[in-house]
Structures are given as structure tokens and as C-alpha cells.
Motif scaffolding. Structure first.
Motif, mmCIF file in Angstrom:
data_model
loop_
_atom_site.group_PDB
_atom_site.id
_atom_site.type_symbol
_atom_site.label_atom_id
_atom_site.label_comp_id
_atom_site.label_asym_id
_atom_site.label_seq_id
_atom_site.Cartn_x
_atom_site.Cartn_y
_atom_site.Cartn_z
ATOM 1 N N LEU A 74 8.221 47.900 7.110
ATOM 2 C CA LEU A 74 8.719 49.257 7.339
ATOM 3 C C LEU A 74 9.148 49.419 8.790
ATOM 4 C CD1 LEU A 74 5.744 51.233 5.724
ATOM 5 C CD2 LEU A 74 7.625 50.101 4.572
ATOM 6 N N TRP A 75 10.094 50.296 8.978
ATOM 7 C CA TRP A 75 10.576 50.544 10.332
ATOM 8 C C TRP A 75 11.035 51.979 10.439
ATOM 9 C CZ3 TRP A 75 10.728 47.158 14.445
ATOM 10 C CH2 TRP A 75 11.355 47.645 15.601
ATOM 11 N N GLY A 76 10.727 52.602 11.577
ATOM 12 C CA GLY A 76 11.338 53.893 11.890
ATOM 13 C C GLY A 76 10.497 55.075 11.462
ATOM 14 N N ASP A 77 11.175 56.116 11.000
ATOM 15 C CA ASP A 77 10.511 57.379 10.667
ATOM 16 C C ASP A 77 10.000 57.365 9.227
ATOM 17 O OD1 ASP A 77 13.182 58.477 12.515
ATOM 18 O OD2 ASP A 77 11.123 58.869 13.157
ATOM 19 N N PRO A 78 8.819 57.956 9.006
ATOM 20 C CA PRO A 78 8.334 58.038 7.627
ATOM 21 C C PRO A 78 9.245 58.911 6.772
ATOM 22 C CG PRO A 78 6.747 59.021 9.161
ATOM 23 C CD PRO A 78 7.903 58.582 9.962
ATOM 24 N N VAL A 79 9.296 58.584 5.488
ATOM 25 C CA VAL A 79 10.110 59.366 4.557
ATOM 26 C C VAL A 79 9.208 60.450 3.974
ATOM 27 C CG1 VAL A 79 11.448 59.316 2.433
ATOM 28 C CG2 VAL A 79 11.549 57.382 4.007
ATOM 29 N N LEU A 80 9.481 61.691 4.324
ATOM 30 C CA LEU A 80 8.595 62.771 3.889
ATOM 31 C C LEU A 80 9.212 63.634 2.797
ATOM 32 C CD1 LEU A 80 7.346 63.827 7.438
ATOM 33 C CD2 LEU A 80 6.157 62.400 5.775
ATOM 34 N N THR A 165 17.324 52.555 16.198
ATOM 35 C CA THR A 165 16.330 53.625 16.373
ATOM 36 C C THR A 165 16.645 54.430 17.632
ATOM 37 O OG1 THR A 165 14.672 52.242 15.308
ATOM 38 C CG2 THR A 165 13.848 54.107 16.575
ATOM 39 N N VAL A 166 16.926 53.717 18.721
ATOM 40 C CA VAL A 166 17.231 54.399 19.989
ATOM 41 C C VAL A 166 18.484 55.264 19.813
ATOM 42 C CG1 VAL A 166 17.911 54.050 22.398
ATOM 43 C CG2 VAL A 166 16.107 52.654 21.407
ATOM 44 N N LYS A 169 17.680 58.344 17.686
ATOM 45 C CA LYS A 169 16.885 59.336 18.440
ATOM 46 C C LYS A 169 17.788 60.093 19.416
ATOM 47 C CE LYS A 169 12.830 58.567 16.750
ATOM 48 N NZ LYS A 169 12.549 59.385 15.587
ATOM 49 N N PHE A 178 13.661 49.583 5.391
ATOM 50 C CA PHE A 178 12.686 48.800 4.636
ATOM 51 C C PHE A 178 13.248 47.401 4.465
ATOM 52 C CE2 PHE A 178 10.073 52.318 3.301
ATOM 53 C CZ PHE A 178 10.934 53.390 3.245
ATOM 54 N N PRO A 205 4.480 56.801 -0.257
ATOM 55 C CA PRO A 205 4.036 56.248 1.032
ATOM 56 C C PRO A 205 3.037 55.100 0.851
ATOM 57 C CG PRO A 205 2.909 58.300 0.579
ATOM 58 C CD PRO A 205 3.887 58.115 -0.536
ATOM 59 N N ILE B 24 12.078 50.016 23.903
ATOM 60 C CA ILE B 24 11.898 51.426 23.512
ATOM 61 C C ILE B 24 12.038 51.562 22.007
ATOM 62 C CG2 ILE B 24 12.856 53.759 23.693
ATOM 63 C CD1 ILE B 24 13.780 52.953 26.575
ATOM 64 N N GLY B 25 13.073 50.940 21.468
ATOM 65 C CA GLY B 25 13.322 51.002 20.028
ATOM 66 C C GLY B 25 12.190 50.386 19.230
ATOM 67 N N LEU B 28 9.218 52.796 19.294
ATOM 68 C CA LEU B 28 9.444 53.980 18.447
ATOM 69 C C LEU B 28 9.445 53.613 16.964
ATOM 70 C CD1 LEU B 28 12.320 55.726 20.438
ATOM 71 C CD2 LEU B 28 9.979 56.550 20.202
ATOM 72 N N GLY B 29 10.001 52.463 16.654
ATOM 73 C CA GLY B 29 10.214 52.134 15.246
ATOM 74 C C GLY B 29 9.058 51.456 14.560
ATOM 75 N N ASN B 30 8.182 50.848 15.337
ATOM 76 C CA ASN B 30 7.173 50.008 14.713
ATOM 77 C C ASN B 30 5.879 50.730 14.393
ATOM 78 O OD1 ASN B 30 6.935 47.481 13.650
ATOM 79 N ND2 ASN B 30 5.901 46.631 15.427
ATOM 80 N N VAL B 32 5.574 53.136 12.254
ATOM 81 C CA VAL B 32 5.805 53.930 11.038
ATOM 82 C C VAL B 32 4.594 53.954 10.109
ATOM 83 C CG1 VAL B 32 6.965 52.009 9.856
ATOM 84 C CG2 VAL B 32 7.406 54.313 9.128
ATOM 85 N N HIS B 33 3.928 52.815 9.958
ATOM 86 C CA HIS B 33 2.759 52.737 9.072
ATOM 87 C C HIS B 33 1.713 53.751 9.448
ATOM 88 C CE1 HIS B 33 3.020 48.863 6.740
ATOM 89 N NE2 HIS B 33 2.394 49.676 5.942
ATOM 90 N N ARG B 35 1.961 56.371 11.444
ATOM 91 C CA ARG B 35 2.422 57.763 11.387
ATOM 92 C C ARG B 35 2.439 58.273 9.949
ATOM 93 N NH1 ARG B 35 7.836 56.847 14.050
ATOM 94 N NH2 ARG B 35 8.335 58.993 13.558
ATOM 95 N N TRP B 36 2.872 57.416 9.051
ATOM 96 C CA TRP B 36 2.940 57.795 7.645
ATOM 97 C C TRP B 36 1.558 58.106 7.112
ATOM 98 C CZ3 TRP B 36 7.342 54.989 4.744
ATOM 99 C CH2 TRP B 36 7.774 55.790 3.684
ATOM 100 N N SER B 40 0.054 61.629 5.690
ATOM 101 C CA SER B 40 -0.464 61.702 4.317
ATOM 102 C C SER B 40 -1.899 62.196 4.318
ATOM 103 C CB SER B 40 -0.431 60.329 3.651
ATOM 104 O OG SER B 40 0.872 59.880 3.538
#
Lengths: 206, 215
Positions: A74-80, A165-166, A169, A178, A205, B24-25, B28-30, B32-33, B35-36, B40
Motif C-alpha cells: 500500500l502507498w499513500g492516503d487511506p481510502v475512506l 505523492t509530493v 500533496k 496498491f 481496509p 519527503i514522498g 508521506l506515502g509509506n 498508509v498502513h 494511518r488506515w 478504522s
């Protein structure tokens, strides 16, 4: 009088907090409600279950097919927010439809099969969903060529999404990727085949 | 400063910027687990405070399961060219079929375009026909460089759809075929071709309204 005011304010605060809690549904509850709404339509939908490592194809609550995921990154922002629609499929060598030429059909005495079949589908590709979500699909390495391809993909995975990602943002947009490794090429091809325009996804998730 | 040093400086600057952006990327990107999971857990615990929230999930799950067909239904895998007649999870019939070729036909000097795909989604049996006749649509004539007939009777062709046909809407049928050697390949113009024996069993088992799932 004062006590009545305090009690009324207390009741008001309680009701708004309950309302807020109710609207803050867990991803699981949200997904079930969305799936329930899908069962009332005649569309197929996919459930990407990151925790269980599988992709289910369903319709009207009936499970039609499951693709097992060997490995997922996984990478980036969670899918909510679900559901998410398919925007496009992207492959290096996408399959092409053959145009039927009436003049050739007239002349041909022998039947030649020219059709789009499962074996024509790519085994490594990306599917782009709404809200800047990308899913990279590839098969497990079998043989030197696929091993080299997967090494190349892994290197790319650690370089490209960081920059993306940068960039996202900076534009105040979300970005999620994914990296899905399936067991074999046949699974990857059949998944590509099944994806139709505007397919709907529910992402559960981890 | 010599040219060599200048180029090295430029290269070094670009690489530094690149590595900083990558860093930086990556940061920010790694995450995710974590944060998710945090989101939840937070939403899950808030919801657990509301009485009966886990019951609602179970109710929703049961409602979803109740939407699945109770009796027999047909599932068609257009990629593998296989038809399943099922009841619950048991398979009553498995047949090799032919589905749409995916080719397209552009009307010469015209605007119409036909794409010969088998449709995907949920359908139901809308008609059951014995000894069906094929009412040839316009594309069947255009494909063979023939003139589209004005008289409807000139469109009728007998004996090409086999002994039975099951309609499921928009002119699509599950029917028989003369080209049994091509079963298992994607050769049709969208309809589903089945071998004679399997088609007969299918025809006897299904009724109007039997659900059909095609993917």
C-alpha cells in the motif's frame, strides 16, 4: 430555571454528539451498506479485501469469482470513501479489437478465427480508479523474464509513487497506490478481462 | 569555475533535490498502513459506543445474503467460455460455450458501429423458444456485403440456432449452434452458443425469470 437551561443544553450536546458518532461510520459498516445498495441493481461489483488478500467479484450478494492476492503493498492516503468507479485500464500492450472487413468476409472461403480472447489480455497492467487511486497488477515471477520485470517494477514502485505523492500533496489531492501480486498470469488476465467500463469497487481496509 | 565542475555542480544539485523529494514522498506515502488502522480503530470504537451497532452489521450482512438467488441460476464465465447451472453452491450442469468475439463492424458509408461483446451483468430468462428461427439483424447482411432486405420475411433463417433458445433481453439469446467445433472459443456476435445436449438439459431445467449472471 437555571437547572432547566443546563439540562436542555446537556440534552442538545448529547443528541448532536450521537448524531456525529452515527455519521462517523466505520469502514466496515459503510462497505456493508454500499454492498446492500449494489444488491438492488443488476451491476457486477468488486470487493478488494486488503486484510484477507483477495478480490471478490459479486452481483446481488452472490459471490461469482475470487482472485487470491499473493502479496499487496500500500502507498499513500487511506481510502475512506466507497464505492469507487473504474476510470481506465492501462497496459503497455493493450488488447486491440479487430475490425470486421465485409469485403474480406465475402472473399474468404476458409474461416479464420480473429477474436479477442483471454490469452490476448495483458498480465501486467494498472487500473486507474476515481480519486487518484491506482492498482498495479502483476503475476508472481516465473522464469528469468518475469523476474527481471518484477525487479524493474519494484524499483519503479519505490521511486515513482514518492514523487507522485509530493506532487499530489502540492495540488491538495489524495493519492493512493496498491501493488498487487497475483499467483499466476492466468489470474491477472482473467481479472483484466472481467473489468468492464465503470466497474464499481469497494475497498476494505487492512 | 571550469565546465566540468559546473556540470558536476548542476548534477549534484538536481540529484539532491530529487533525493529530498523522494525522501519527503517516501515519508508521506509509506505510513498508509498505520494511518488506515488508526482511522478504522477510531471510527470503530466510536461506533461501538452506540448500542446495537454490531447487531446492525450482522443485519446488513444477512440482508446481503438474502438477495442471492434461492433456486437455480445460470453463471457464465465469458473469458473461459463456460456456463454453470447452479443451485446454491452446487453445480448441476457445466457446459463449454462460445461467447462474443469482441470484434467490431463499422457500417460502410454509415454511422452505425456494432461491437460484438457478450453483455456483462445480471439478467434473467425472458423467453423460452423451441425450434427458434433467426431474424437476421442489419449487421448480419452488412458483414457479408449484402443489401439489407426491406421485406421482413427475407430476414428469417431457419435451423442455425439449434433446437432451443433462451432469451435474456436486448436481442441476446442462449442458443444452439451448427459450429460445435468452435465451442470454447470467442466467436459469436454477442449471443451464447451451447452444444445440443447441454442446451436441452438447460432448457428443461430453467424457467422464465431464472437469473443469469455473466462476467
Amino acid at each position: 430555571m437555571r437547572a432547566k437551561w443546563i439540562f436542555s443544553i446537556f440534552l442538545f450536546l448529547m443528541s448532536t454528539s450521537l448524531f456525529w458518532c452515527e455519521t462517523q461510520k466505520s469502514p466496515e459498516r459503510q462497505s456493508l451498506e454500499i454492498e446492500l445498495s449494489f444488491t438492488k441493481s443488476s451491476h457486477l461489483y468488486f470487493i478488494l479485501d486488503i486484510g484477507e488478500r483477495k478480490i471478490d467479484l459479486k452481483a446481488k450478494g452472490l459471490l461469482l469469482r475470487t482472485w487470491k492476492i499473493e502479496k499487496i503493498r500500500l502507498w499513500g492516503d487511506p481510502v475512506l470513501q466507497n464505492p469507487i468507479s473504474l476510470v481506465k485500464k492501462s497496459a503497455l500492450f493493450p488488447p486491440k479489437r479487430e475490425e470486421i472487413n465485409p469485403e474480406e468476409t465475402e472473399k474468404d472461403e476458409e474461416f479464420e478465427l480473429e477474436a479477442l480472447e483471454l490469452s490476448d489480455m495483458p498480465s501486467s497492467y494498472a487500473i486507474i480508479l476515481e480519486r487518484n487511486i491506482s492498482i498495479y497488477i502483476r503475476p508472481k515471477s516465473k522464469g528469468l523474464t518475469s523476474l527481471l520485470k518484477n525487479i524493474g517494477h519494484t524499483l519503479r514502485w519505490y521511486f515513482y509513487p514518492s514523487l507522485r505523492t509530493v506532487w499530489s500533496k502540492a495540488k491538495r489531492k489524495s493519492y493512493t497506490a496498491f501493488d498487487v501480486l497475483m499467483e499466476n498470469k492466468e489470474d491477472c488476465r482473467s481479472f483484466y478481462w472481467t473489468l468492464a467500463e465503470n466497474s464499481q469497487f469497494i475497498i476494505l481496509p487492512p | 569555475m571550469s565546465k566540468k565542475k559546473l556540470y558536476l555542480l548542476i548534477f549534484g544539485t538536481i540529484m539532491t533535490i530529487f533525493l529530498v523529494l523522494e525522501g519527503i514522498g517516501y515519508y508521506l506515502g509509506n505510513r498508509v498502513h498505520t494511518r488506515w488502522k488508526a482511522i478504522s480503530v477510531e471510527q470503530g470504537s466510536m461506533q461501538a459506543e452506540i448500542k446495537g451497532s454490531t447487531n446492525s452489521d450482522a443485519i446488513a450482512q444477512r440482508k446481503i445474503e438474502r438477495m442471492a438467488p434461492k433456486g437455480i441460476y445460470i453463471v457464465i464465465d465469458s473469458g473461459k467460455n463456460t456456463l454453470y447451472l447452479k443451485k446454491g453452491t452446487s453445480i448441476r450442469l457445466q457446459a463449454v460455450i462460445s461467447c462474443g468475439s469482441g470484434n467490431f463492424l463499422q457500417e460502410p458509408n454509415g454511422e452505425r458501429r456494432w461491437v460484438f461483446d457478450t453483455p456483462r451483468g445480471v439478467f434473467s430468462v425472458t423467453s423460452k423458444l423451441k425450434d427458434p428461427s433467426w431474424i437476421k439483424p442489419d449487421w448480419a447482411f452488412i458483414e457479408e456485403s449484402k443489401t439489407v432486405p426491406v421485406n421482413p420475411q427475407d430476414r428469417v433463417e431457419e435451423g442455425v440456432l439449434g433446437d432451443y433458445a433462451l432469451g435474456f433481453g436486448d436481442g441476446y439469446f442462449i442458443h444452439g449452434t451448427l459450429y460445435t467445433r468452435l465451442l470454447g472459443r470467442n466467436v459469436t456476435h454477442g449471443c451464447i452458443r451451447v452444444g445440443d445436449e447441454d442446451l436441452k438439459k438447460l432448457f428443461m431445467e430453467v424457467s422464465i425469470g431464472t437469473p443469469i449472471f455473466i462476467y
